[in-house]
Write a protein that holds these residues in place. Sequence first.
Motif, PDB file in Angstrom:
ATOM      1  N   ASP A  78      18.311   0.384   4.095  1.00  0.00           N
ATOM      2  CA  ASP A  78      17.082   0.077   3.372  1.00  0.00           C
ATOM      3  C   ASP A  78      16.703  -1.379   3.639  1.00  0.00           C
ATOM      4  OD1 ASP A  78      14.919   0.538   1.709  1.00  0.00           O
ATOM      5  OD2 ASP A  78      16.001   0.014  -0.115  1.00  0.00           O
ATOM      6  N   TRP A  79      15.411  -1.664   3.565  1.00  0.00           N
ATOM      7  CA  TRP A  79      14.950  -3.052   3.599  1.00  0.00           C
ATOM      8  C   TRP A  79      13.592  -3.145   2.925  1.00  0.00           C
ATOM      9  CZ3 TRP A  79      10.793  -5.399   6.392  1.00  0.00           C
ATOM     10  CH2 TRP A  79      10.082  -4.521   7.222  1.00  0.00           C
ATOM     11  N   SER A  80      13.300  -4.314   2.381  1.00  0.00           N
ATOM     12  CA  SER A  80      12.027  -4.516   1.695  1.00  0.00           C
ATOM     13  C   SER A  80      11.674  -5.998   1.707  1.00  0.00           C
ATOM     14  CB  SER A  80      12.085  -3.999   0.257  1.00  0.00           C
ATOM     15  OG  SER A  80      13.044  -4.717  -0.504  1.00  0.00           O
ATOM     16  N   LEU A  81      10.397  -6.271   1.500  1.00  0.00           N
ATOM     17  CA  LEU A  81       9.893  -7.636   1.426  1.00  0.00           C
ATOM     18  C   LEU A  81       9.312  -7.902   0.049  1.00  0.00           C
ATOM     19  CD1 LEU A  81       7.944  -7.969   4.805  1.00  0.00           C
ATOM     20  CD2 LEU A  81       9.992  -9.250   4.175  1.00  0.00           C
ATOM     21  N   ASP A  82       9.572  -9.080  -0.495  1.00  0.00           N
ATOM     22  CA  ASP A  82       8.901  -9.571  -1.688  1.00  0.00           C
ATOM     23  C   ASP A  82       8.029 -10.740  -1.241  1.00  0.00           C
ATOM     24  OD1 ASP A  82      10.254  -7.786  -3.440  1.00  0.00           O
ATOM     25  OD2 ASP A  82      11.997  -9.100  -3.395  1.00  0.00           O
ATOM     26  N   ILE A  83       6.704 -10.570  -1.366  1.00  0.00           N
ATOM     27  CA  ILE A  83       5.763 -11.563  -0.867  1.00  0.00           C
ATOM     28  C   ILE A  83       4.907 -12.086  -2.010  1.00  0.00           C
ATOM     29  CG2 ILE A  83       3.821 -11.979   0.694  1.00  0.00           C
ATOM     30  CD1 ILE A  83       4.918  -9.862   2.532  1.00  0.00           C
ATOM     31  N   CYS A  84       4.847 -13.404  -2.129  1.00  0.00           N
ATOM     32  CA  CYS A  84       3.959 -14.045  -3.097  1.00  0.00           C
ATOM     33  C   CYS A  84       2.803 -14.693  -2.338  1.00  0.00           C
ATOM     34  CB  CYS A  84       4.696 -15.118  -3.889  1.00  0.00           C
ATOM     35  SG  CYS A  84       6.016 -14.478  -4.944  1.00  0.00           S
ATOM     36  N   GLY A  85       1.611 -14.602  -2.899  1.00  0.00           N
ATOM     37  CA  GLY A  85       0.452 -15.199  -2.262  1.00  0.00           C
ATOM     38  C   GLY A  85      -0.663 -15.438  -3.266  1.00  0.00           C
ATOM     39  N   THR A  86      -1.684 -16.138  -2.840  1.00  0.00           N
ATOM     40  CA  THR A  86      -2.726 -16.544  -3.779  1.00  0.00           C
ATOM     41  C   THR A  86      -4.143 -16.245  -3.337  1.00  0.00           C
ATOM     42  OG1 THR A  86      -2.730 -18.753  -2.791  1.00  0.00           O
ATOM     43  CG2 THR A  86      -1.325 -18.420  -4.710  1.00  0.00           C
ATOM     44  N   GLN A  87      -4.394 -16.171  -2.033  1.00  0.00           N
ATOM     45  CA  GLN A  87      -5.770 -16.093  -1.569  1.00  0.00           C
ATOM     46  C   GLN A  87      -6.076 -14.750  -0.941  1.00  0.00           C
ATOM     47  OE1 GLN A  87      -5.395 -19.588   0.930  1.00  0.00           O
ATOM     48  NE2 GLN A  87      -6.680 -20.760  -0.469  1.00  0.00           N
ATOM     49  N   THR A  88      -7.342 -14.443  -0.797  1.00  0.00           N
ATOM     50  CA  THR A  88      -7.781 -13.169  -0.257  1.00  0.00           C
ATOM     51  C   THR A  88      -8.176 -13.307   1.193  1.00  0.00           C
ATOM     52  OG1 THR A  88     -10.087 -13.502  -0.851  1.00  0.00           O
ATOM     53  CG2 THR A  88      -8.653 -12.506  -2.526  1.00  0.00           C
ATOM     54  N   LEU A  89      -8.300 -12.181   1.865  1.00  0.00           N
ATOM     55  CA  LEU A  89      -8.680 -12.179   3.274  1.00  0.00           C
ATOM     56  C   LEU A  89     -10.083 -12.732   3.471  1.00  0.00           C
ATOM     57  CD1 LEU A  89      -7.897 -11.403   6.149  1.00  0.00           C
ATOM     58  CD2 LEU A  89      -8.822  -9.125   5.714  1.00  0.00           C
ATOM     59  N   SER A  90     -10.983 -12.513   2.506  1.00  0.00           N
ATOM     60  CA  SER A  90     -12.340 -13.017   2.654  1.00  0.00           C
ATOM     61  C   SER A  90     -12.341 -14.539   2.780  1.00  0.00           C
ATOM     62  CB  SER A  90     -13.200 -12.591   1.469  1.00  0.00           C
ATOM     63  OG  SER A  90     -12.664 -13.070   0.258  1.00  0.00           O
ATOM     64  N   VAL A  91     -11.427 -15.212   2.046  1.00  0.00           N
ATOM     65  CA  VAL A  91     -11.308 -16.664   2.166  1.00  0.00           C
ATOM     66  C   VAL A  91     -10.863 -17.039   3.571  1.00  0.00           C
ATOM     67  CG1 VAL A  91     -10.040 -18.692   1.356  1.00  0.00           C
ATOM     68  CG2 VAL A  91     -10.866 -16.990  -0.285  1.00  0.00           C
ATOM     69  N   LEU A  92      -9.884 -16.308   4.092  1.00  0.00           N
ATOM     70  CA  LEU A  92      -9.418 -16.574   5.447  1.00  0.00           C
ATOM     71  C   LEU A  92     -10.517 -16.365   6.480  1.00  0.00           C
ATOM     72  CD1 LEU A  92      -5.808 -15.200   5.962  1.00  0.00           C
ATOM     73  CD2 LEU A  92      -6.609 -17.537   6.146  1.00  0.00           C
ATOM     74  N   ASP A  93     -11.294 -15.312   6.311  1.00  0.00           N
ATOM     75  CA  ASP A  93     -12.385 -15.055   7.242  1.00  0.00           C
ATOM     76  C   ASP A  93     -13.372 -16.214   7.240  1.00  0.00           C
ATOM     77  OD1 ASP A  93     -11.375 -12.656   8.057  1.00  0.00           O
ATOM     78  OD2 ASP A  93     -12.576 -11.457   6.697  1.00  0.00           O
ATOM     79  N   ASP A  94     -13.723 -16.728   6.052  1.00  0.00           N
ATOM     80  CA  ASP A  94     -14.632 -17.860   5.964  1.00  0.00           C
ATOM     81  C   ASP A  94     -14.034 -19.078   6.646  1.00  0.00           C
ATOM     82  OD1 ASP A  94     -16.360 -16.285   4.542  1.00  0.00           O
ATOM     83  OD2 ASP A  94     -15.753 -17.031   2.573  1.00  0.00           O
ATOM     84  N   LEU A  95     -12.743 -19.338   6.408  1.00  0.00           N
ATOM     85  CA  LEU A  95     -12.089 -20.493   6.994  1.00  0.00           C
ATOM     86  C   LEU A  95     -12.004 -20.379   8.511  1.00  0.00           C
ATOM     87  CD1 LEU A  95     -10.792 -23.154   6.180  1.00  0.00           C
ATOM     88  CD2 LEU A  95      -8.612 -21.961   5.963  1.00  0.00           C
ATOM     89  N   GLU A  96     -11.769 -19.188   8.997  1.00  0.00           N
ATOM     90  CA  GLU A  96     -11.685 -18.941  10.436  1.00  0.00           C
ATOM     91  C   GLU A  96     -12.967 -19.373  11.134  1.00  0.00           C
ATOM     92  OE1 GLU A  96      -9.811 -17.770  13.879  1.00  0.00           O
ATOM     93  OE2 GLU A  96      -8.913 -17.283  11.944  1.00  0.00           O
ATOM     94  N   ASN A  97     -14.097 -19.156  10.476  1.00  0.00           N
ATOM     95  CA  ASN A  97     -15.380 -19.494  11.074  1.00  0.00           C
ATOM     96  C   ASN A  97     -15.659 -20.993  11.088  1.00  0.00           C
ATOM     97  OD1 ASN A  97     -15.957 -16.777  11.484  1.00  0.00           O
ATOM     98  ND2 ASN A  97     -16.876 -16.549   9.469  1.00  0.00           N
ATOM     99  N   LEU A  98     -14.896 -21.772  10.328  1.00  0.00           N
ATOM    100  CA  LEU A  98     -15.112 -23.216  10.245  1.00  0.00           C
ATOM    101  C   LEU A  98     -14.332 -23.990  11.299  1.00  0.00           C
ATOM    102  CD1 LEU A  98     -14.812 -23.743   6.373  1.00  0.00           C
ATOM    103  CD2 LEU A  98     -16.862 -23.225   7.708  1.00  0.00           C
ATOM    104  N   ILE A  99     -13.382 -23.335  11.965  1.00  0.00           N
ATOM    105  CA  ILE A  99     -12.400 -24.042  12.792  1.00  0.00           C
ATOM    106  C   ILE A  99     -12.460 -23.554  14.236  1.00  0.00           C
ATOM    107  CG2 ILE A  99      -9.938 -24.427  13.170  1.00  0.00           C
ATOM    108  CD1 ILE A  99      -9.607 -23.980  10.125  1.00  0.00           C
TER     109      ILE A  99
END
Length: 204
Positions: free
Chosen positions: A108-129
């Motif tokens: 067996d294996w599993s991941l515990d992932i913590c995060g804060t932001q959404t993909l829409s934020v990343l998409d917006d940031l991608e367009n700035l750089i």
Amino acid sequence: MTDNIVINDISLNIDLSHTWMSDVDIYLTSPSGTQITIIEDRCNNRNDLLATFTDDGAAVQCTFSAPTISGTVNAVNMFSVFNGENALGDWVLTVADDTDQDGGSLNDWSLDICGTQTLSVLDDLENLITLYPNPSNEFIYLQLDRADYTNAGFDIYDTAGRFILSQSVNDVLTKVDLSHWASGMYLIKITIDDQVIIKQVIKE
């Protein structure tokens, strides 16, 4: 992984039955293609692994009783390499036995992932750089859409999670000298007003 979040912390849980653990190499690959080594050639002829791997864990200790690796421990590479990536997509755990005769099974294996932001934020940031030229053997340029952000900068790491460089960004165009770096892939963690994105840089 179906959660649409940007990563800021990961732990990995593994239950592995295997004789002669030093034959075993384990790698974790994110949906973005970033790969880290979890464990490699440890614990000689001892058996089995039942552990949680995290950046906050202890150093791996090989016990004589099975499982030889247990508890909450560090991986070979830092999970912080994944910080800023989106968790959405297929994560791949690769378990390799590099020697004949002994064997085992991944129970067996599993991941515990913590995060804060959404993909829409990343998409917006991608367009700035814009990051170019990439690959490069001398310089790369980090170009933003404007220069008046309250907080802009970047950190660069190698794929083992080792820190290379940190720099604030105050202009639309920033030149980064990578001529003295070893050839290979690097990760640039770009922060703009508390939004974070990870990009790959190839040094030829």
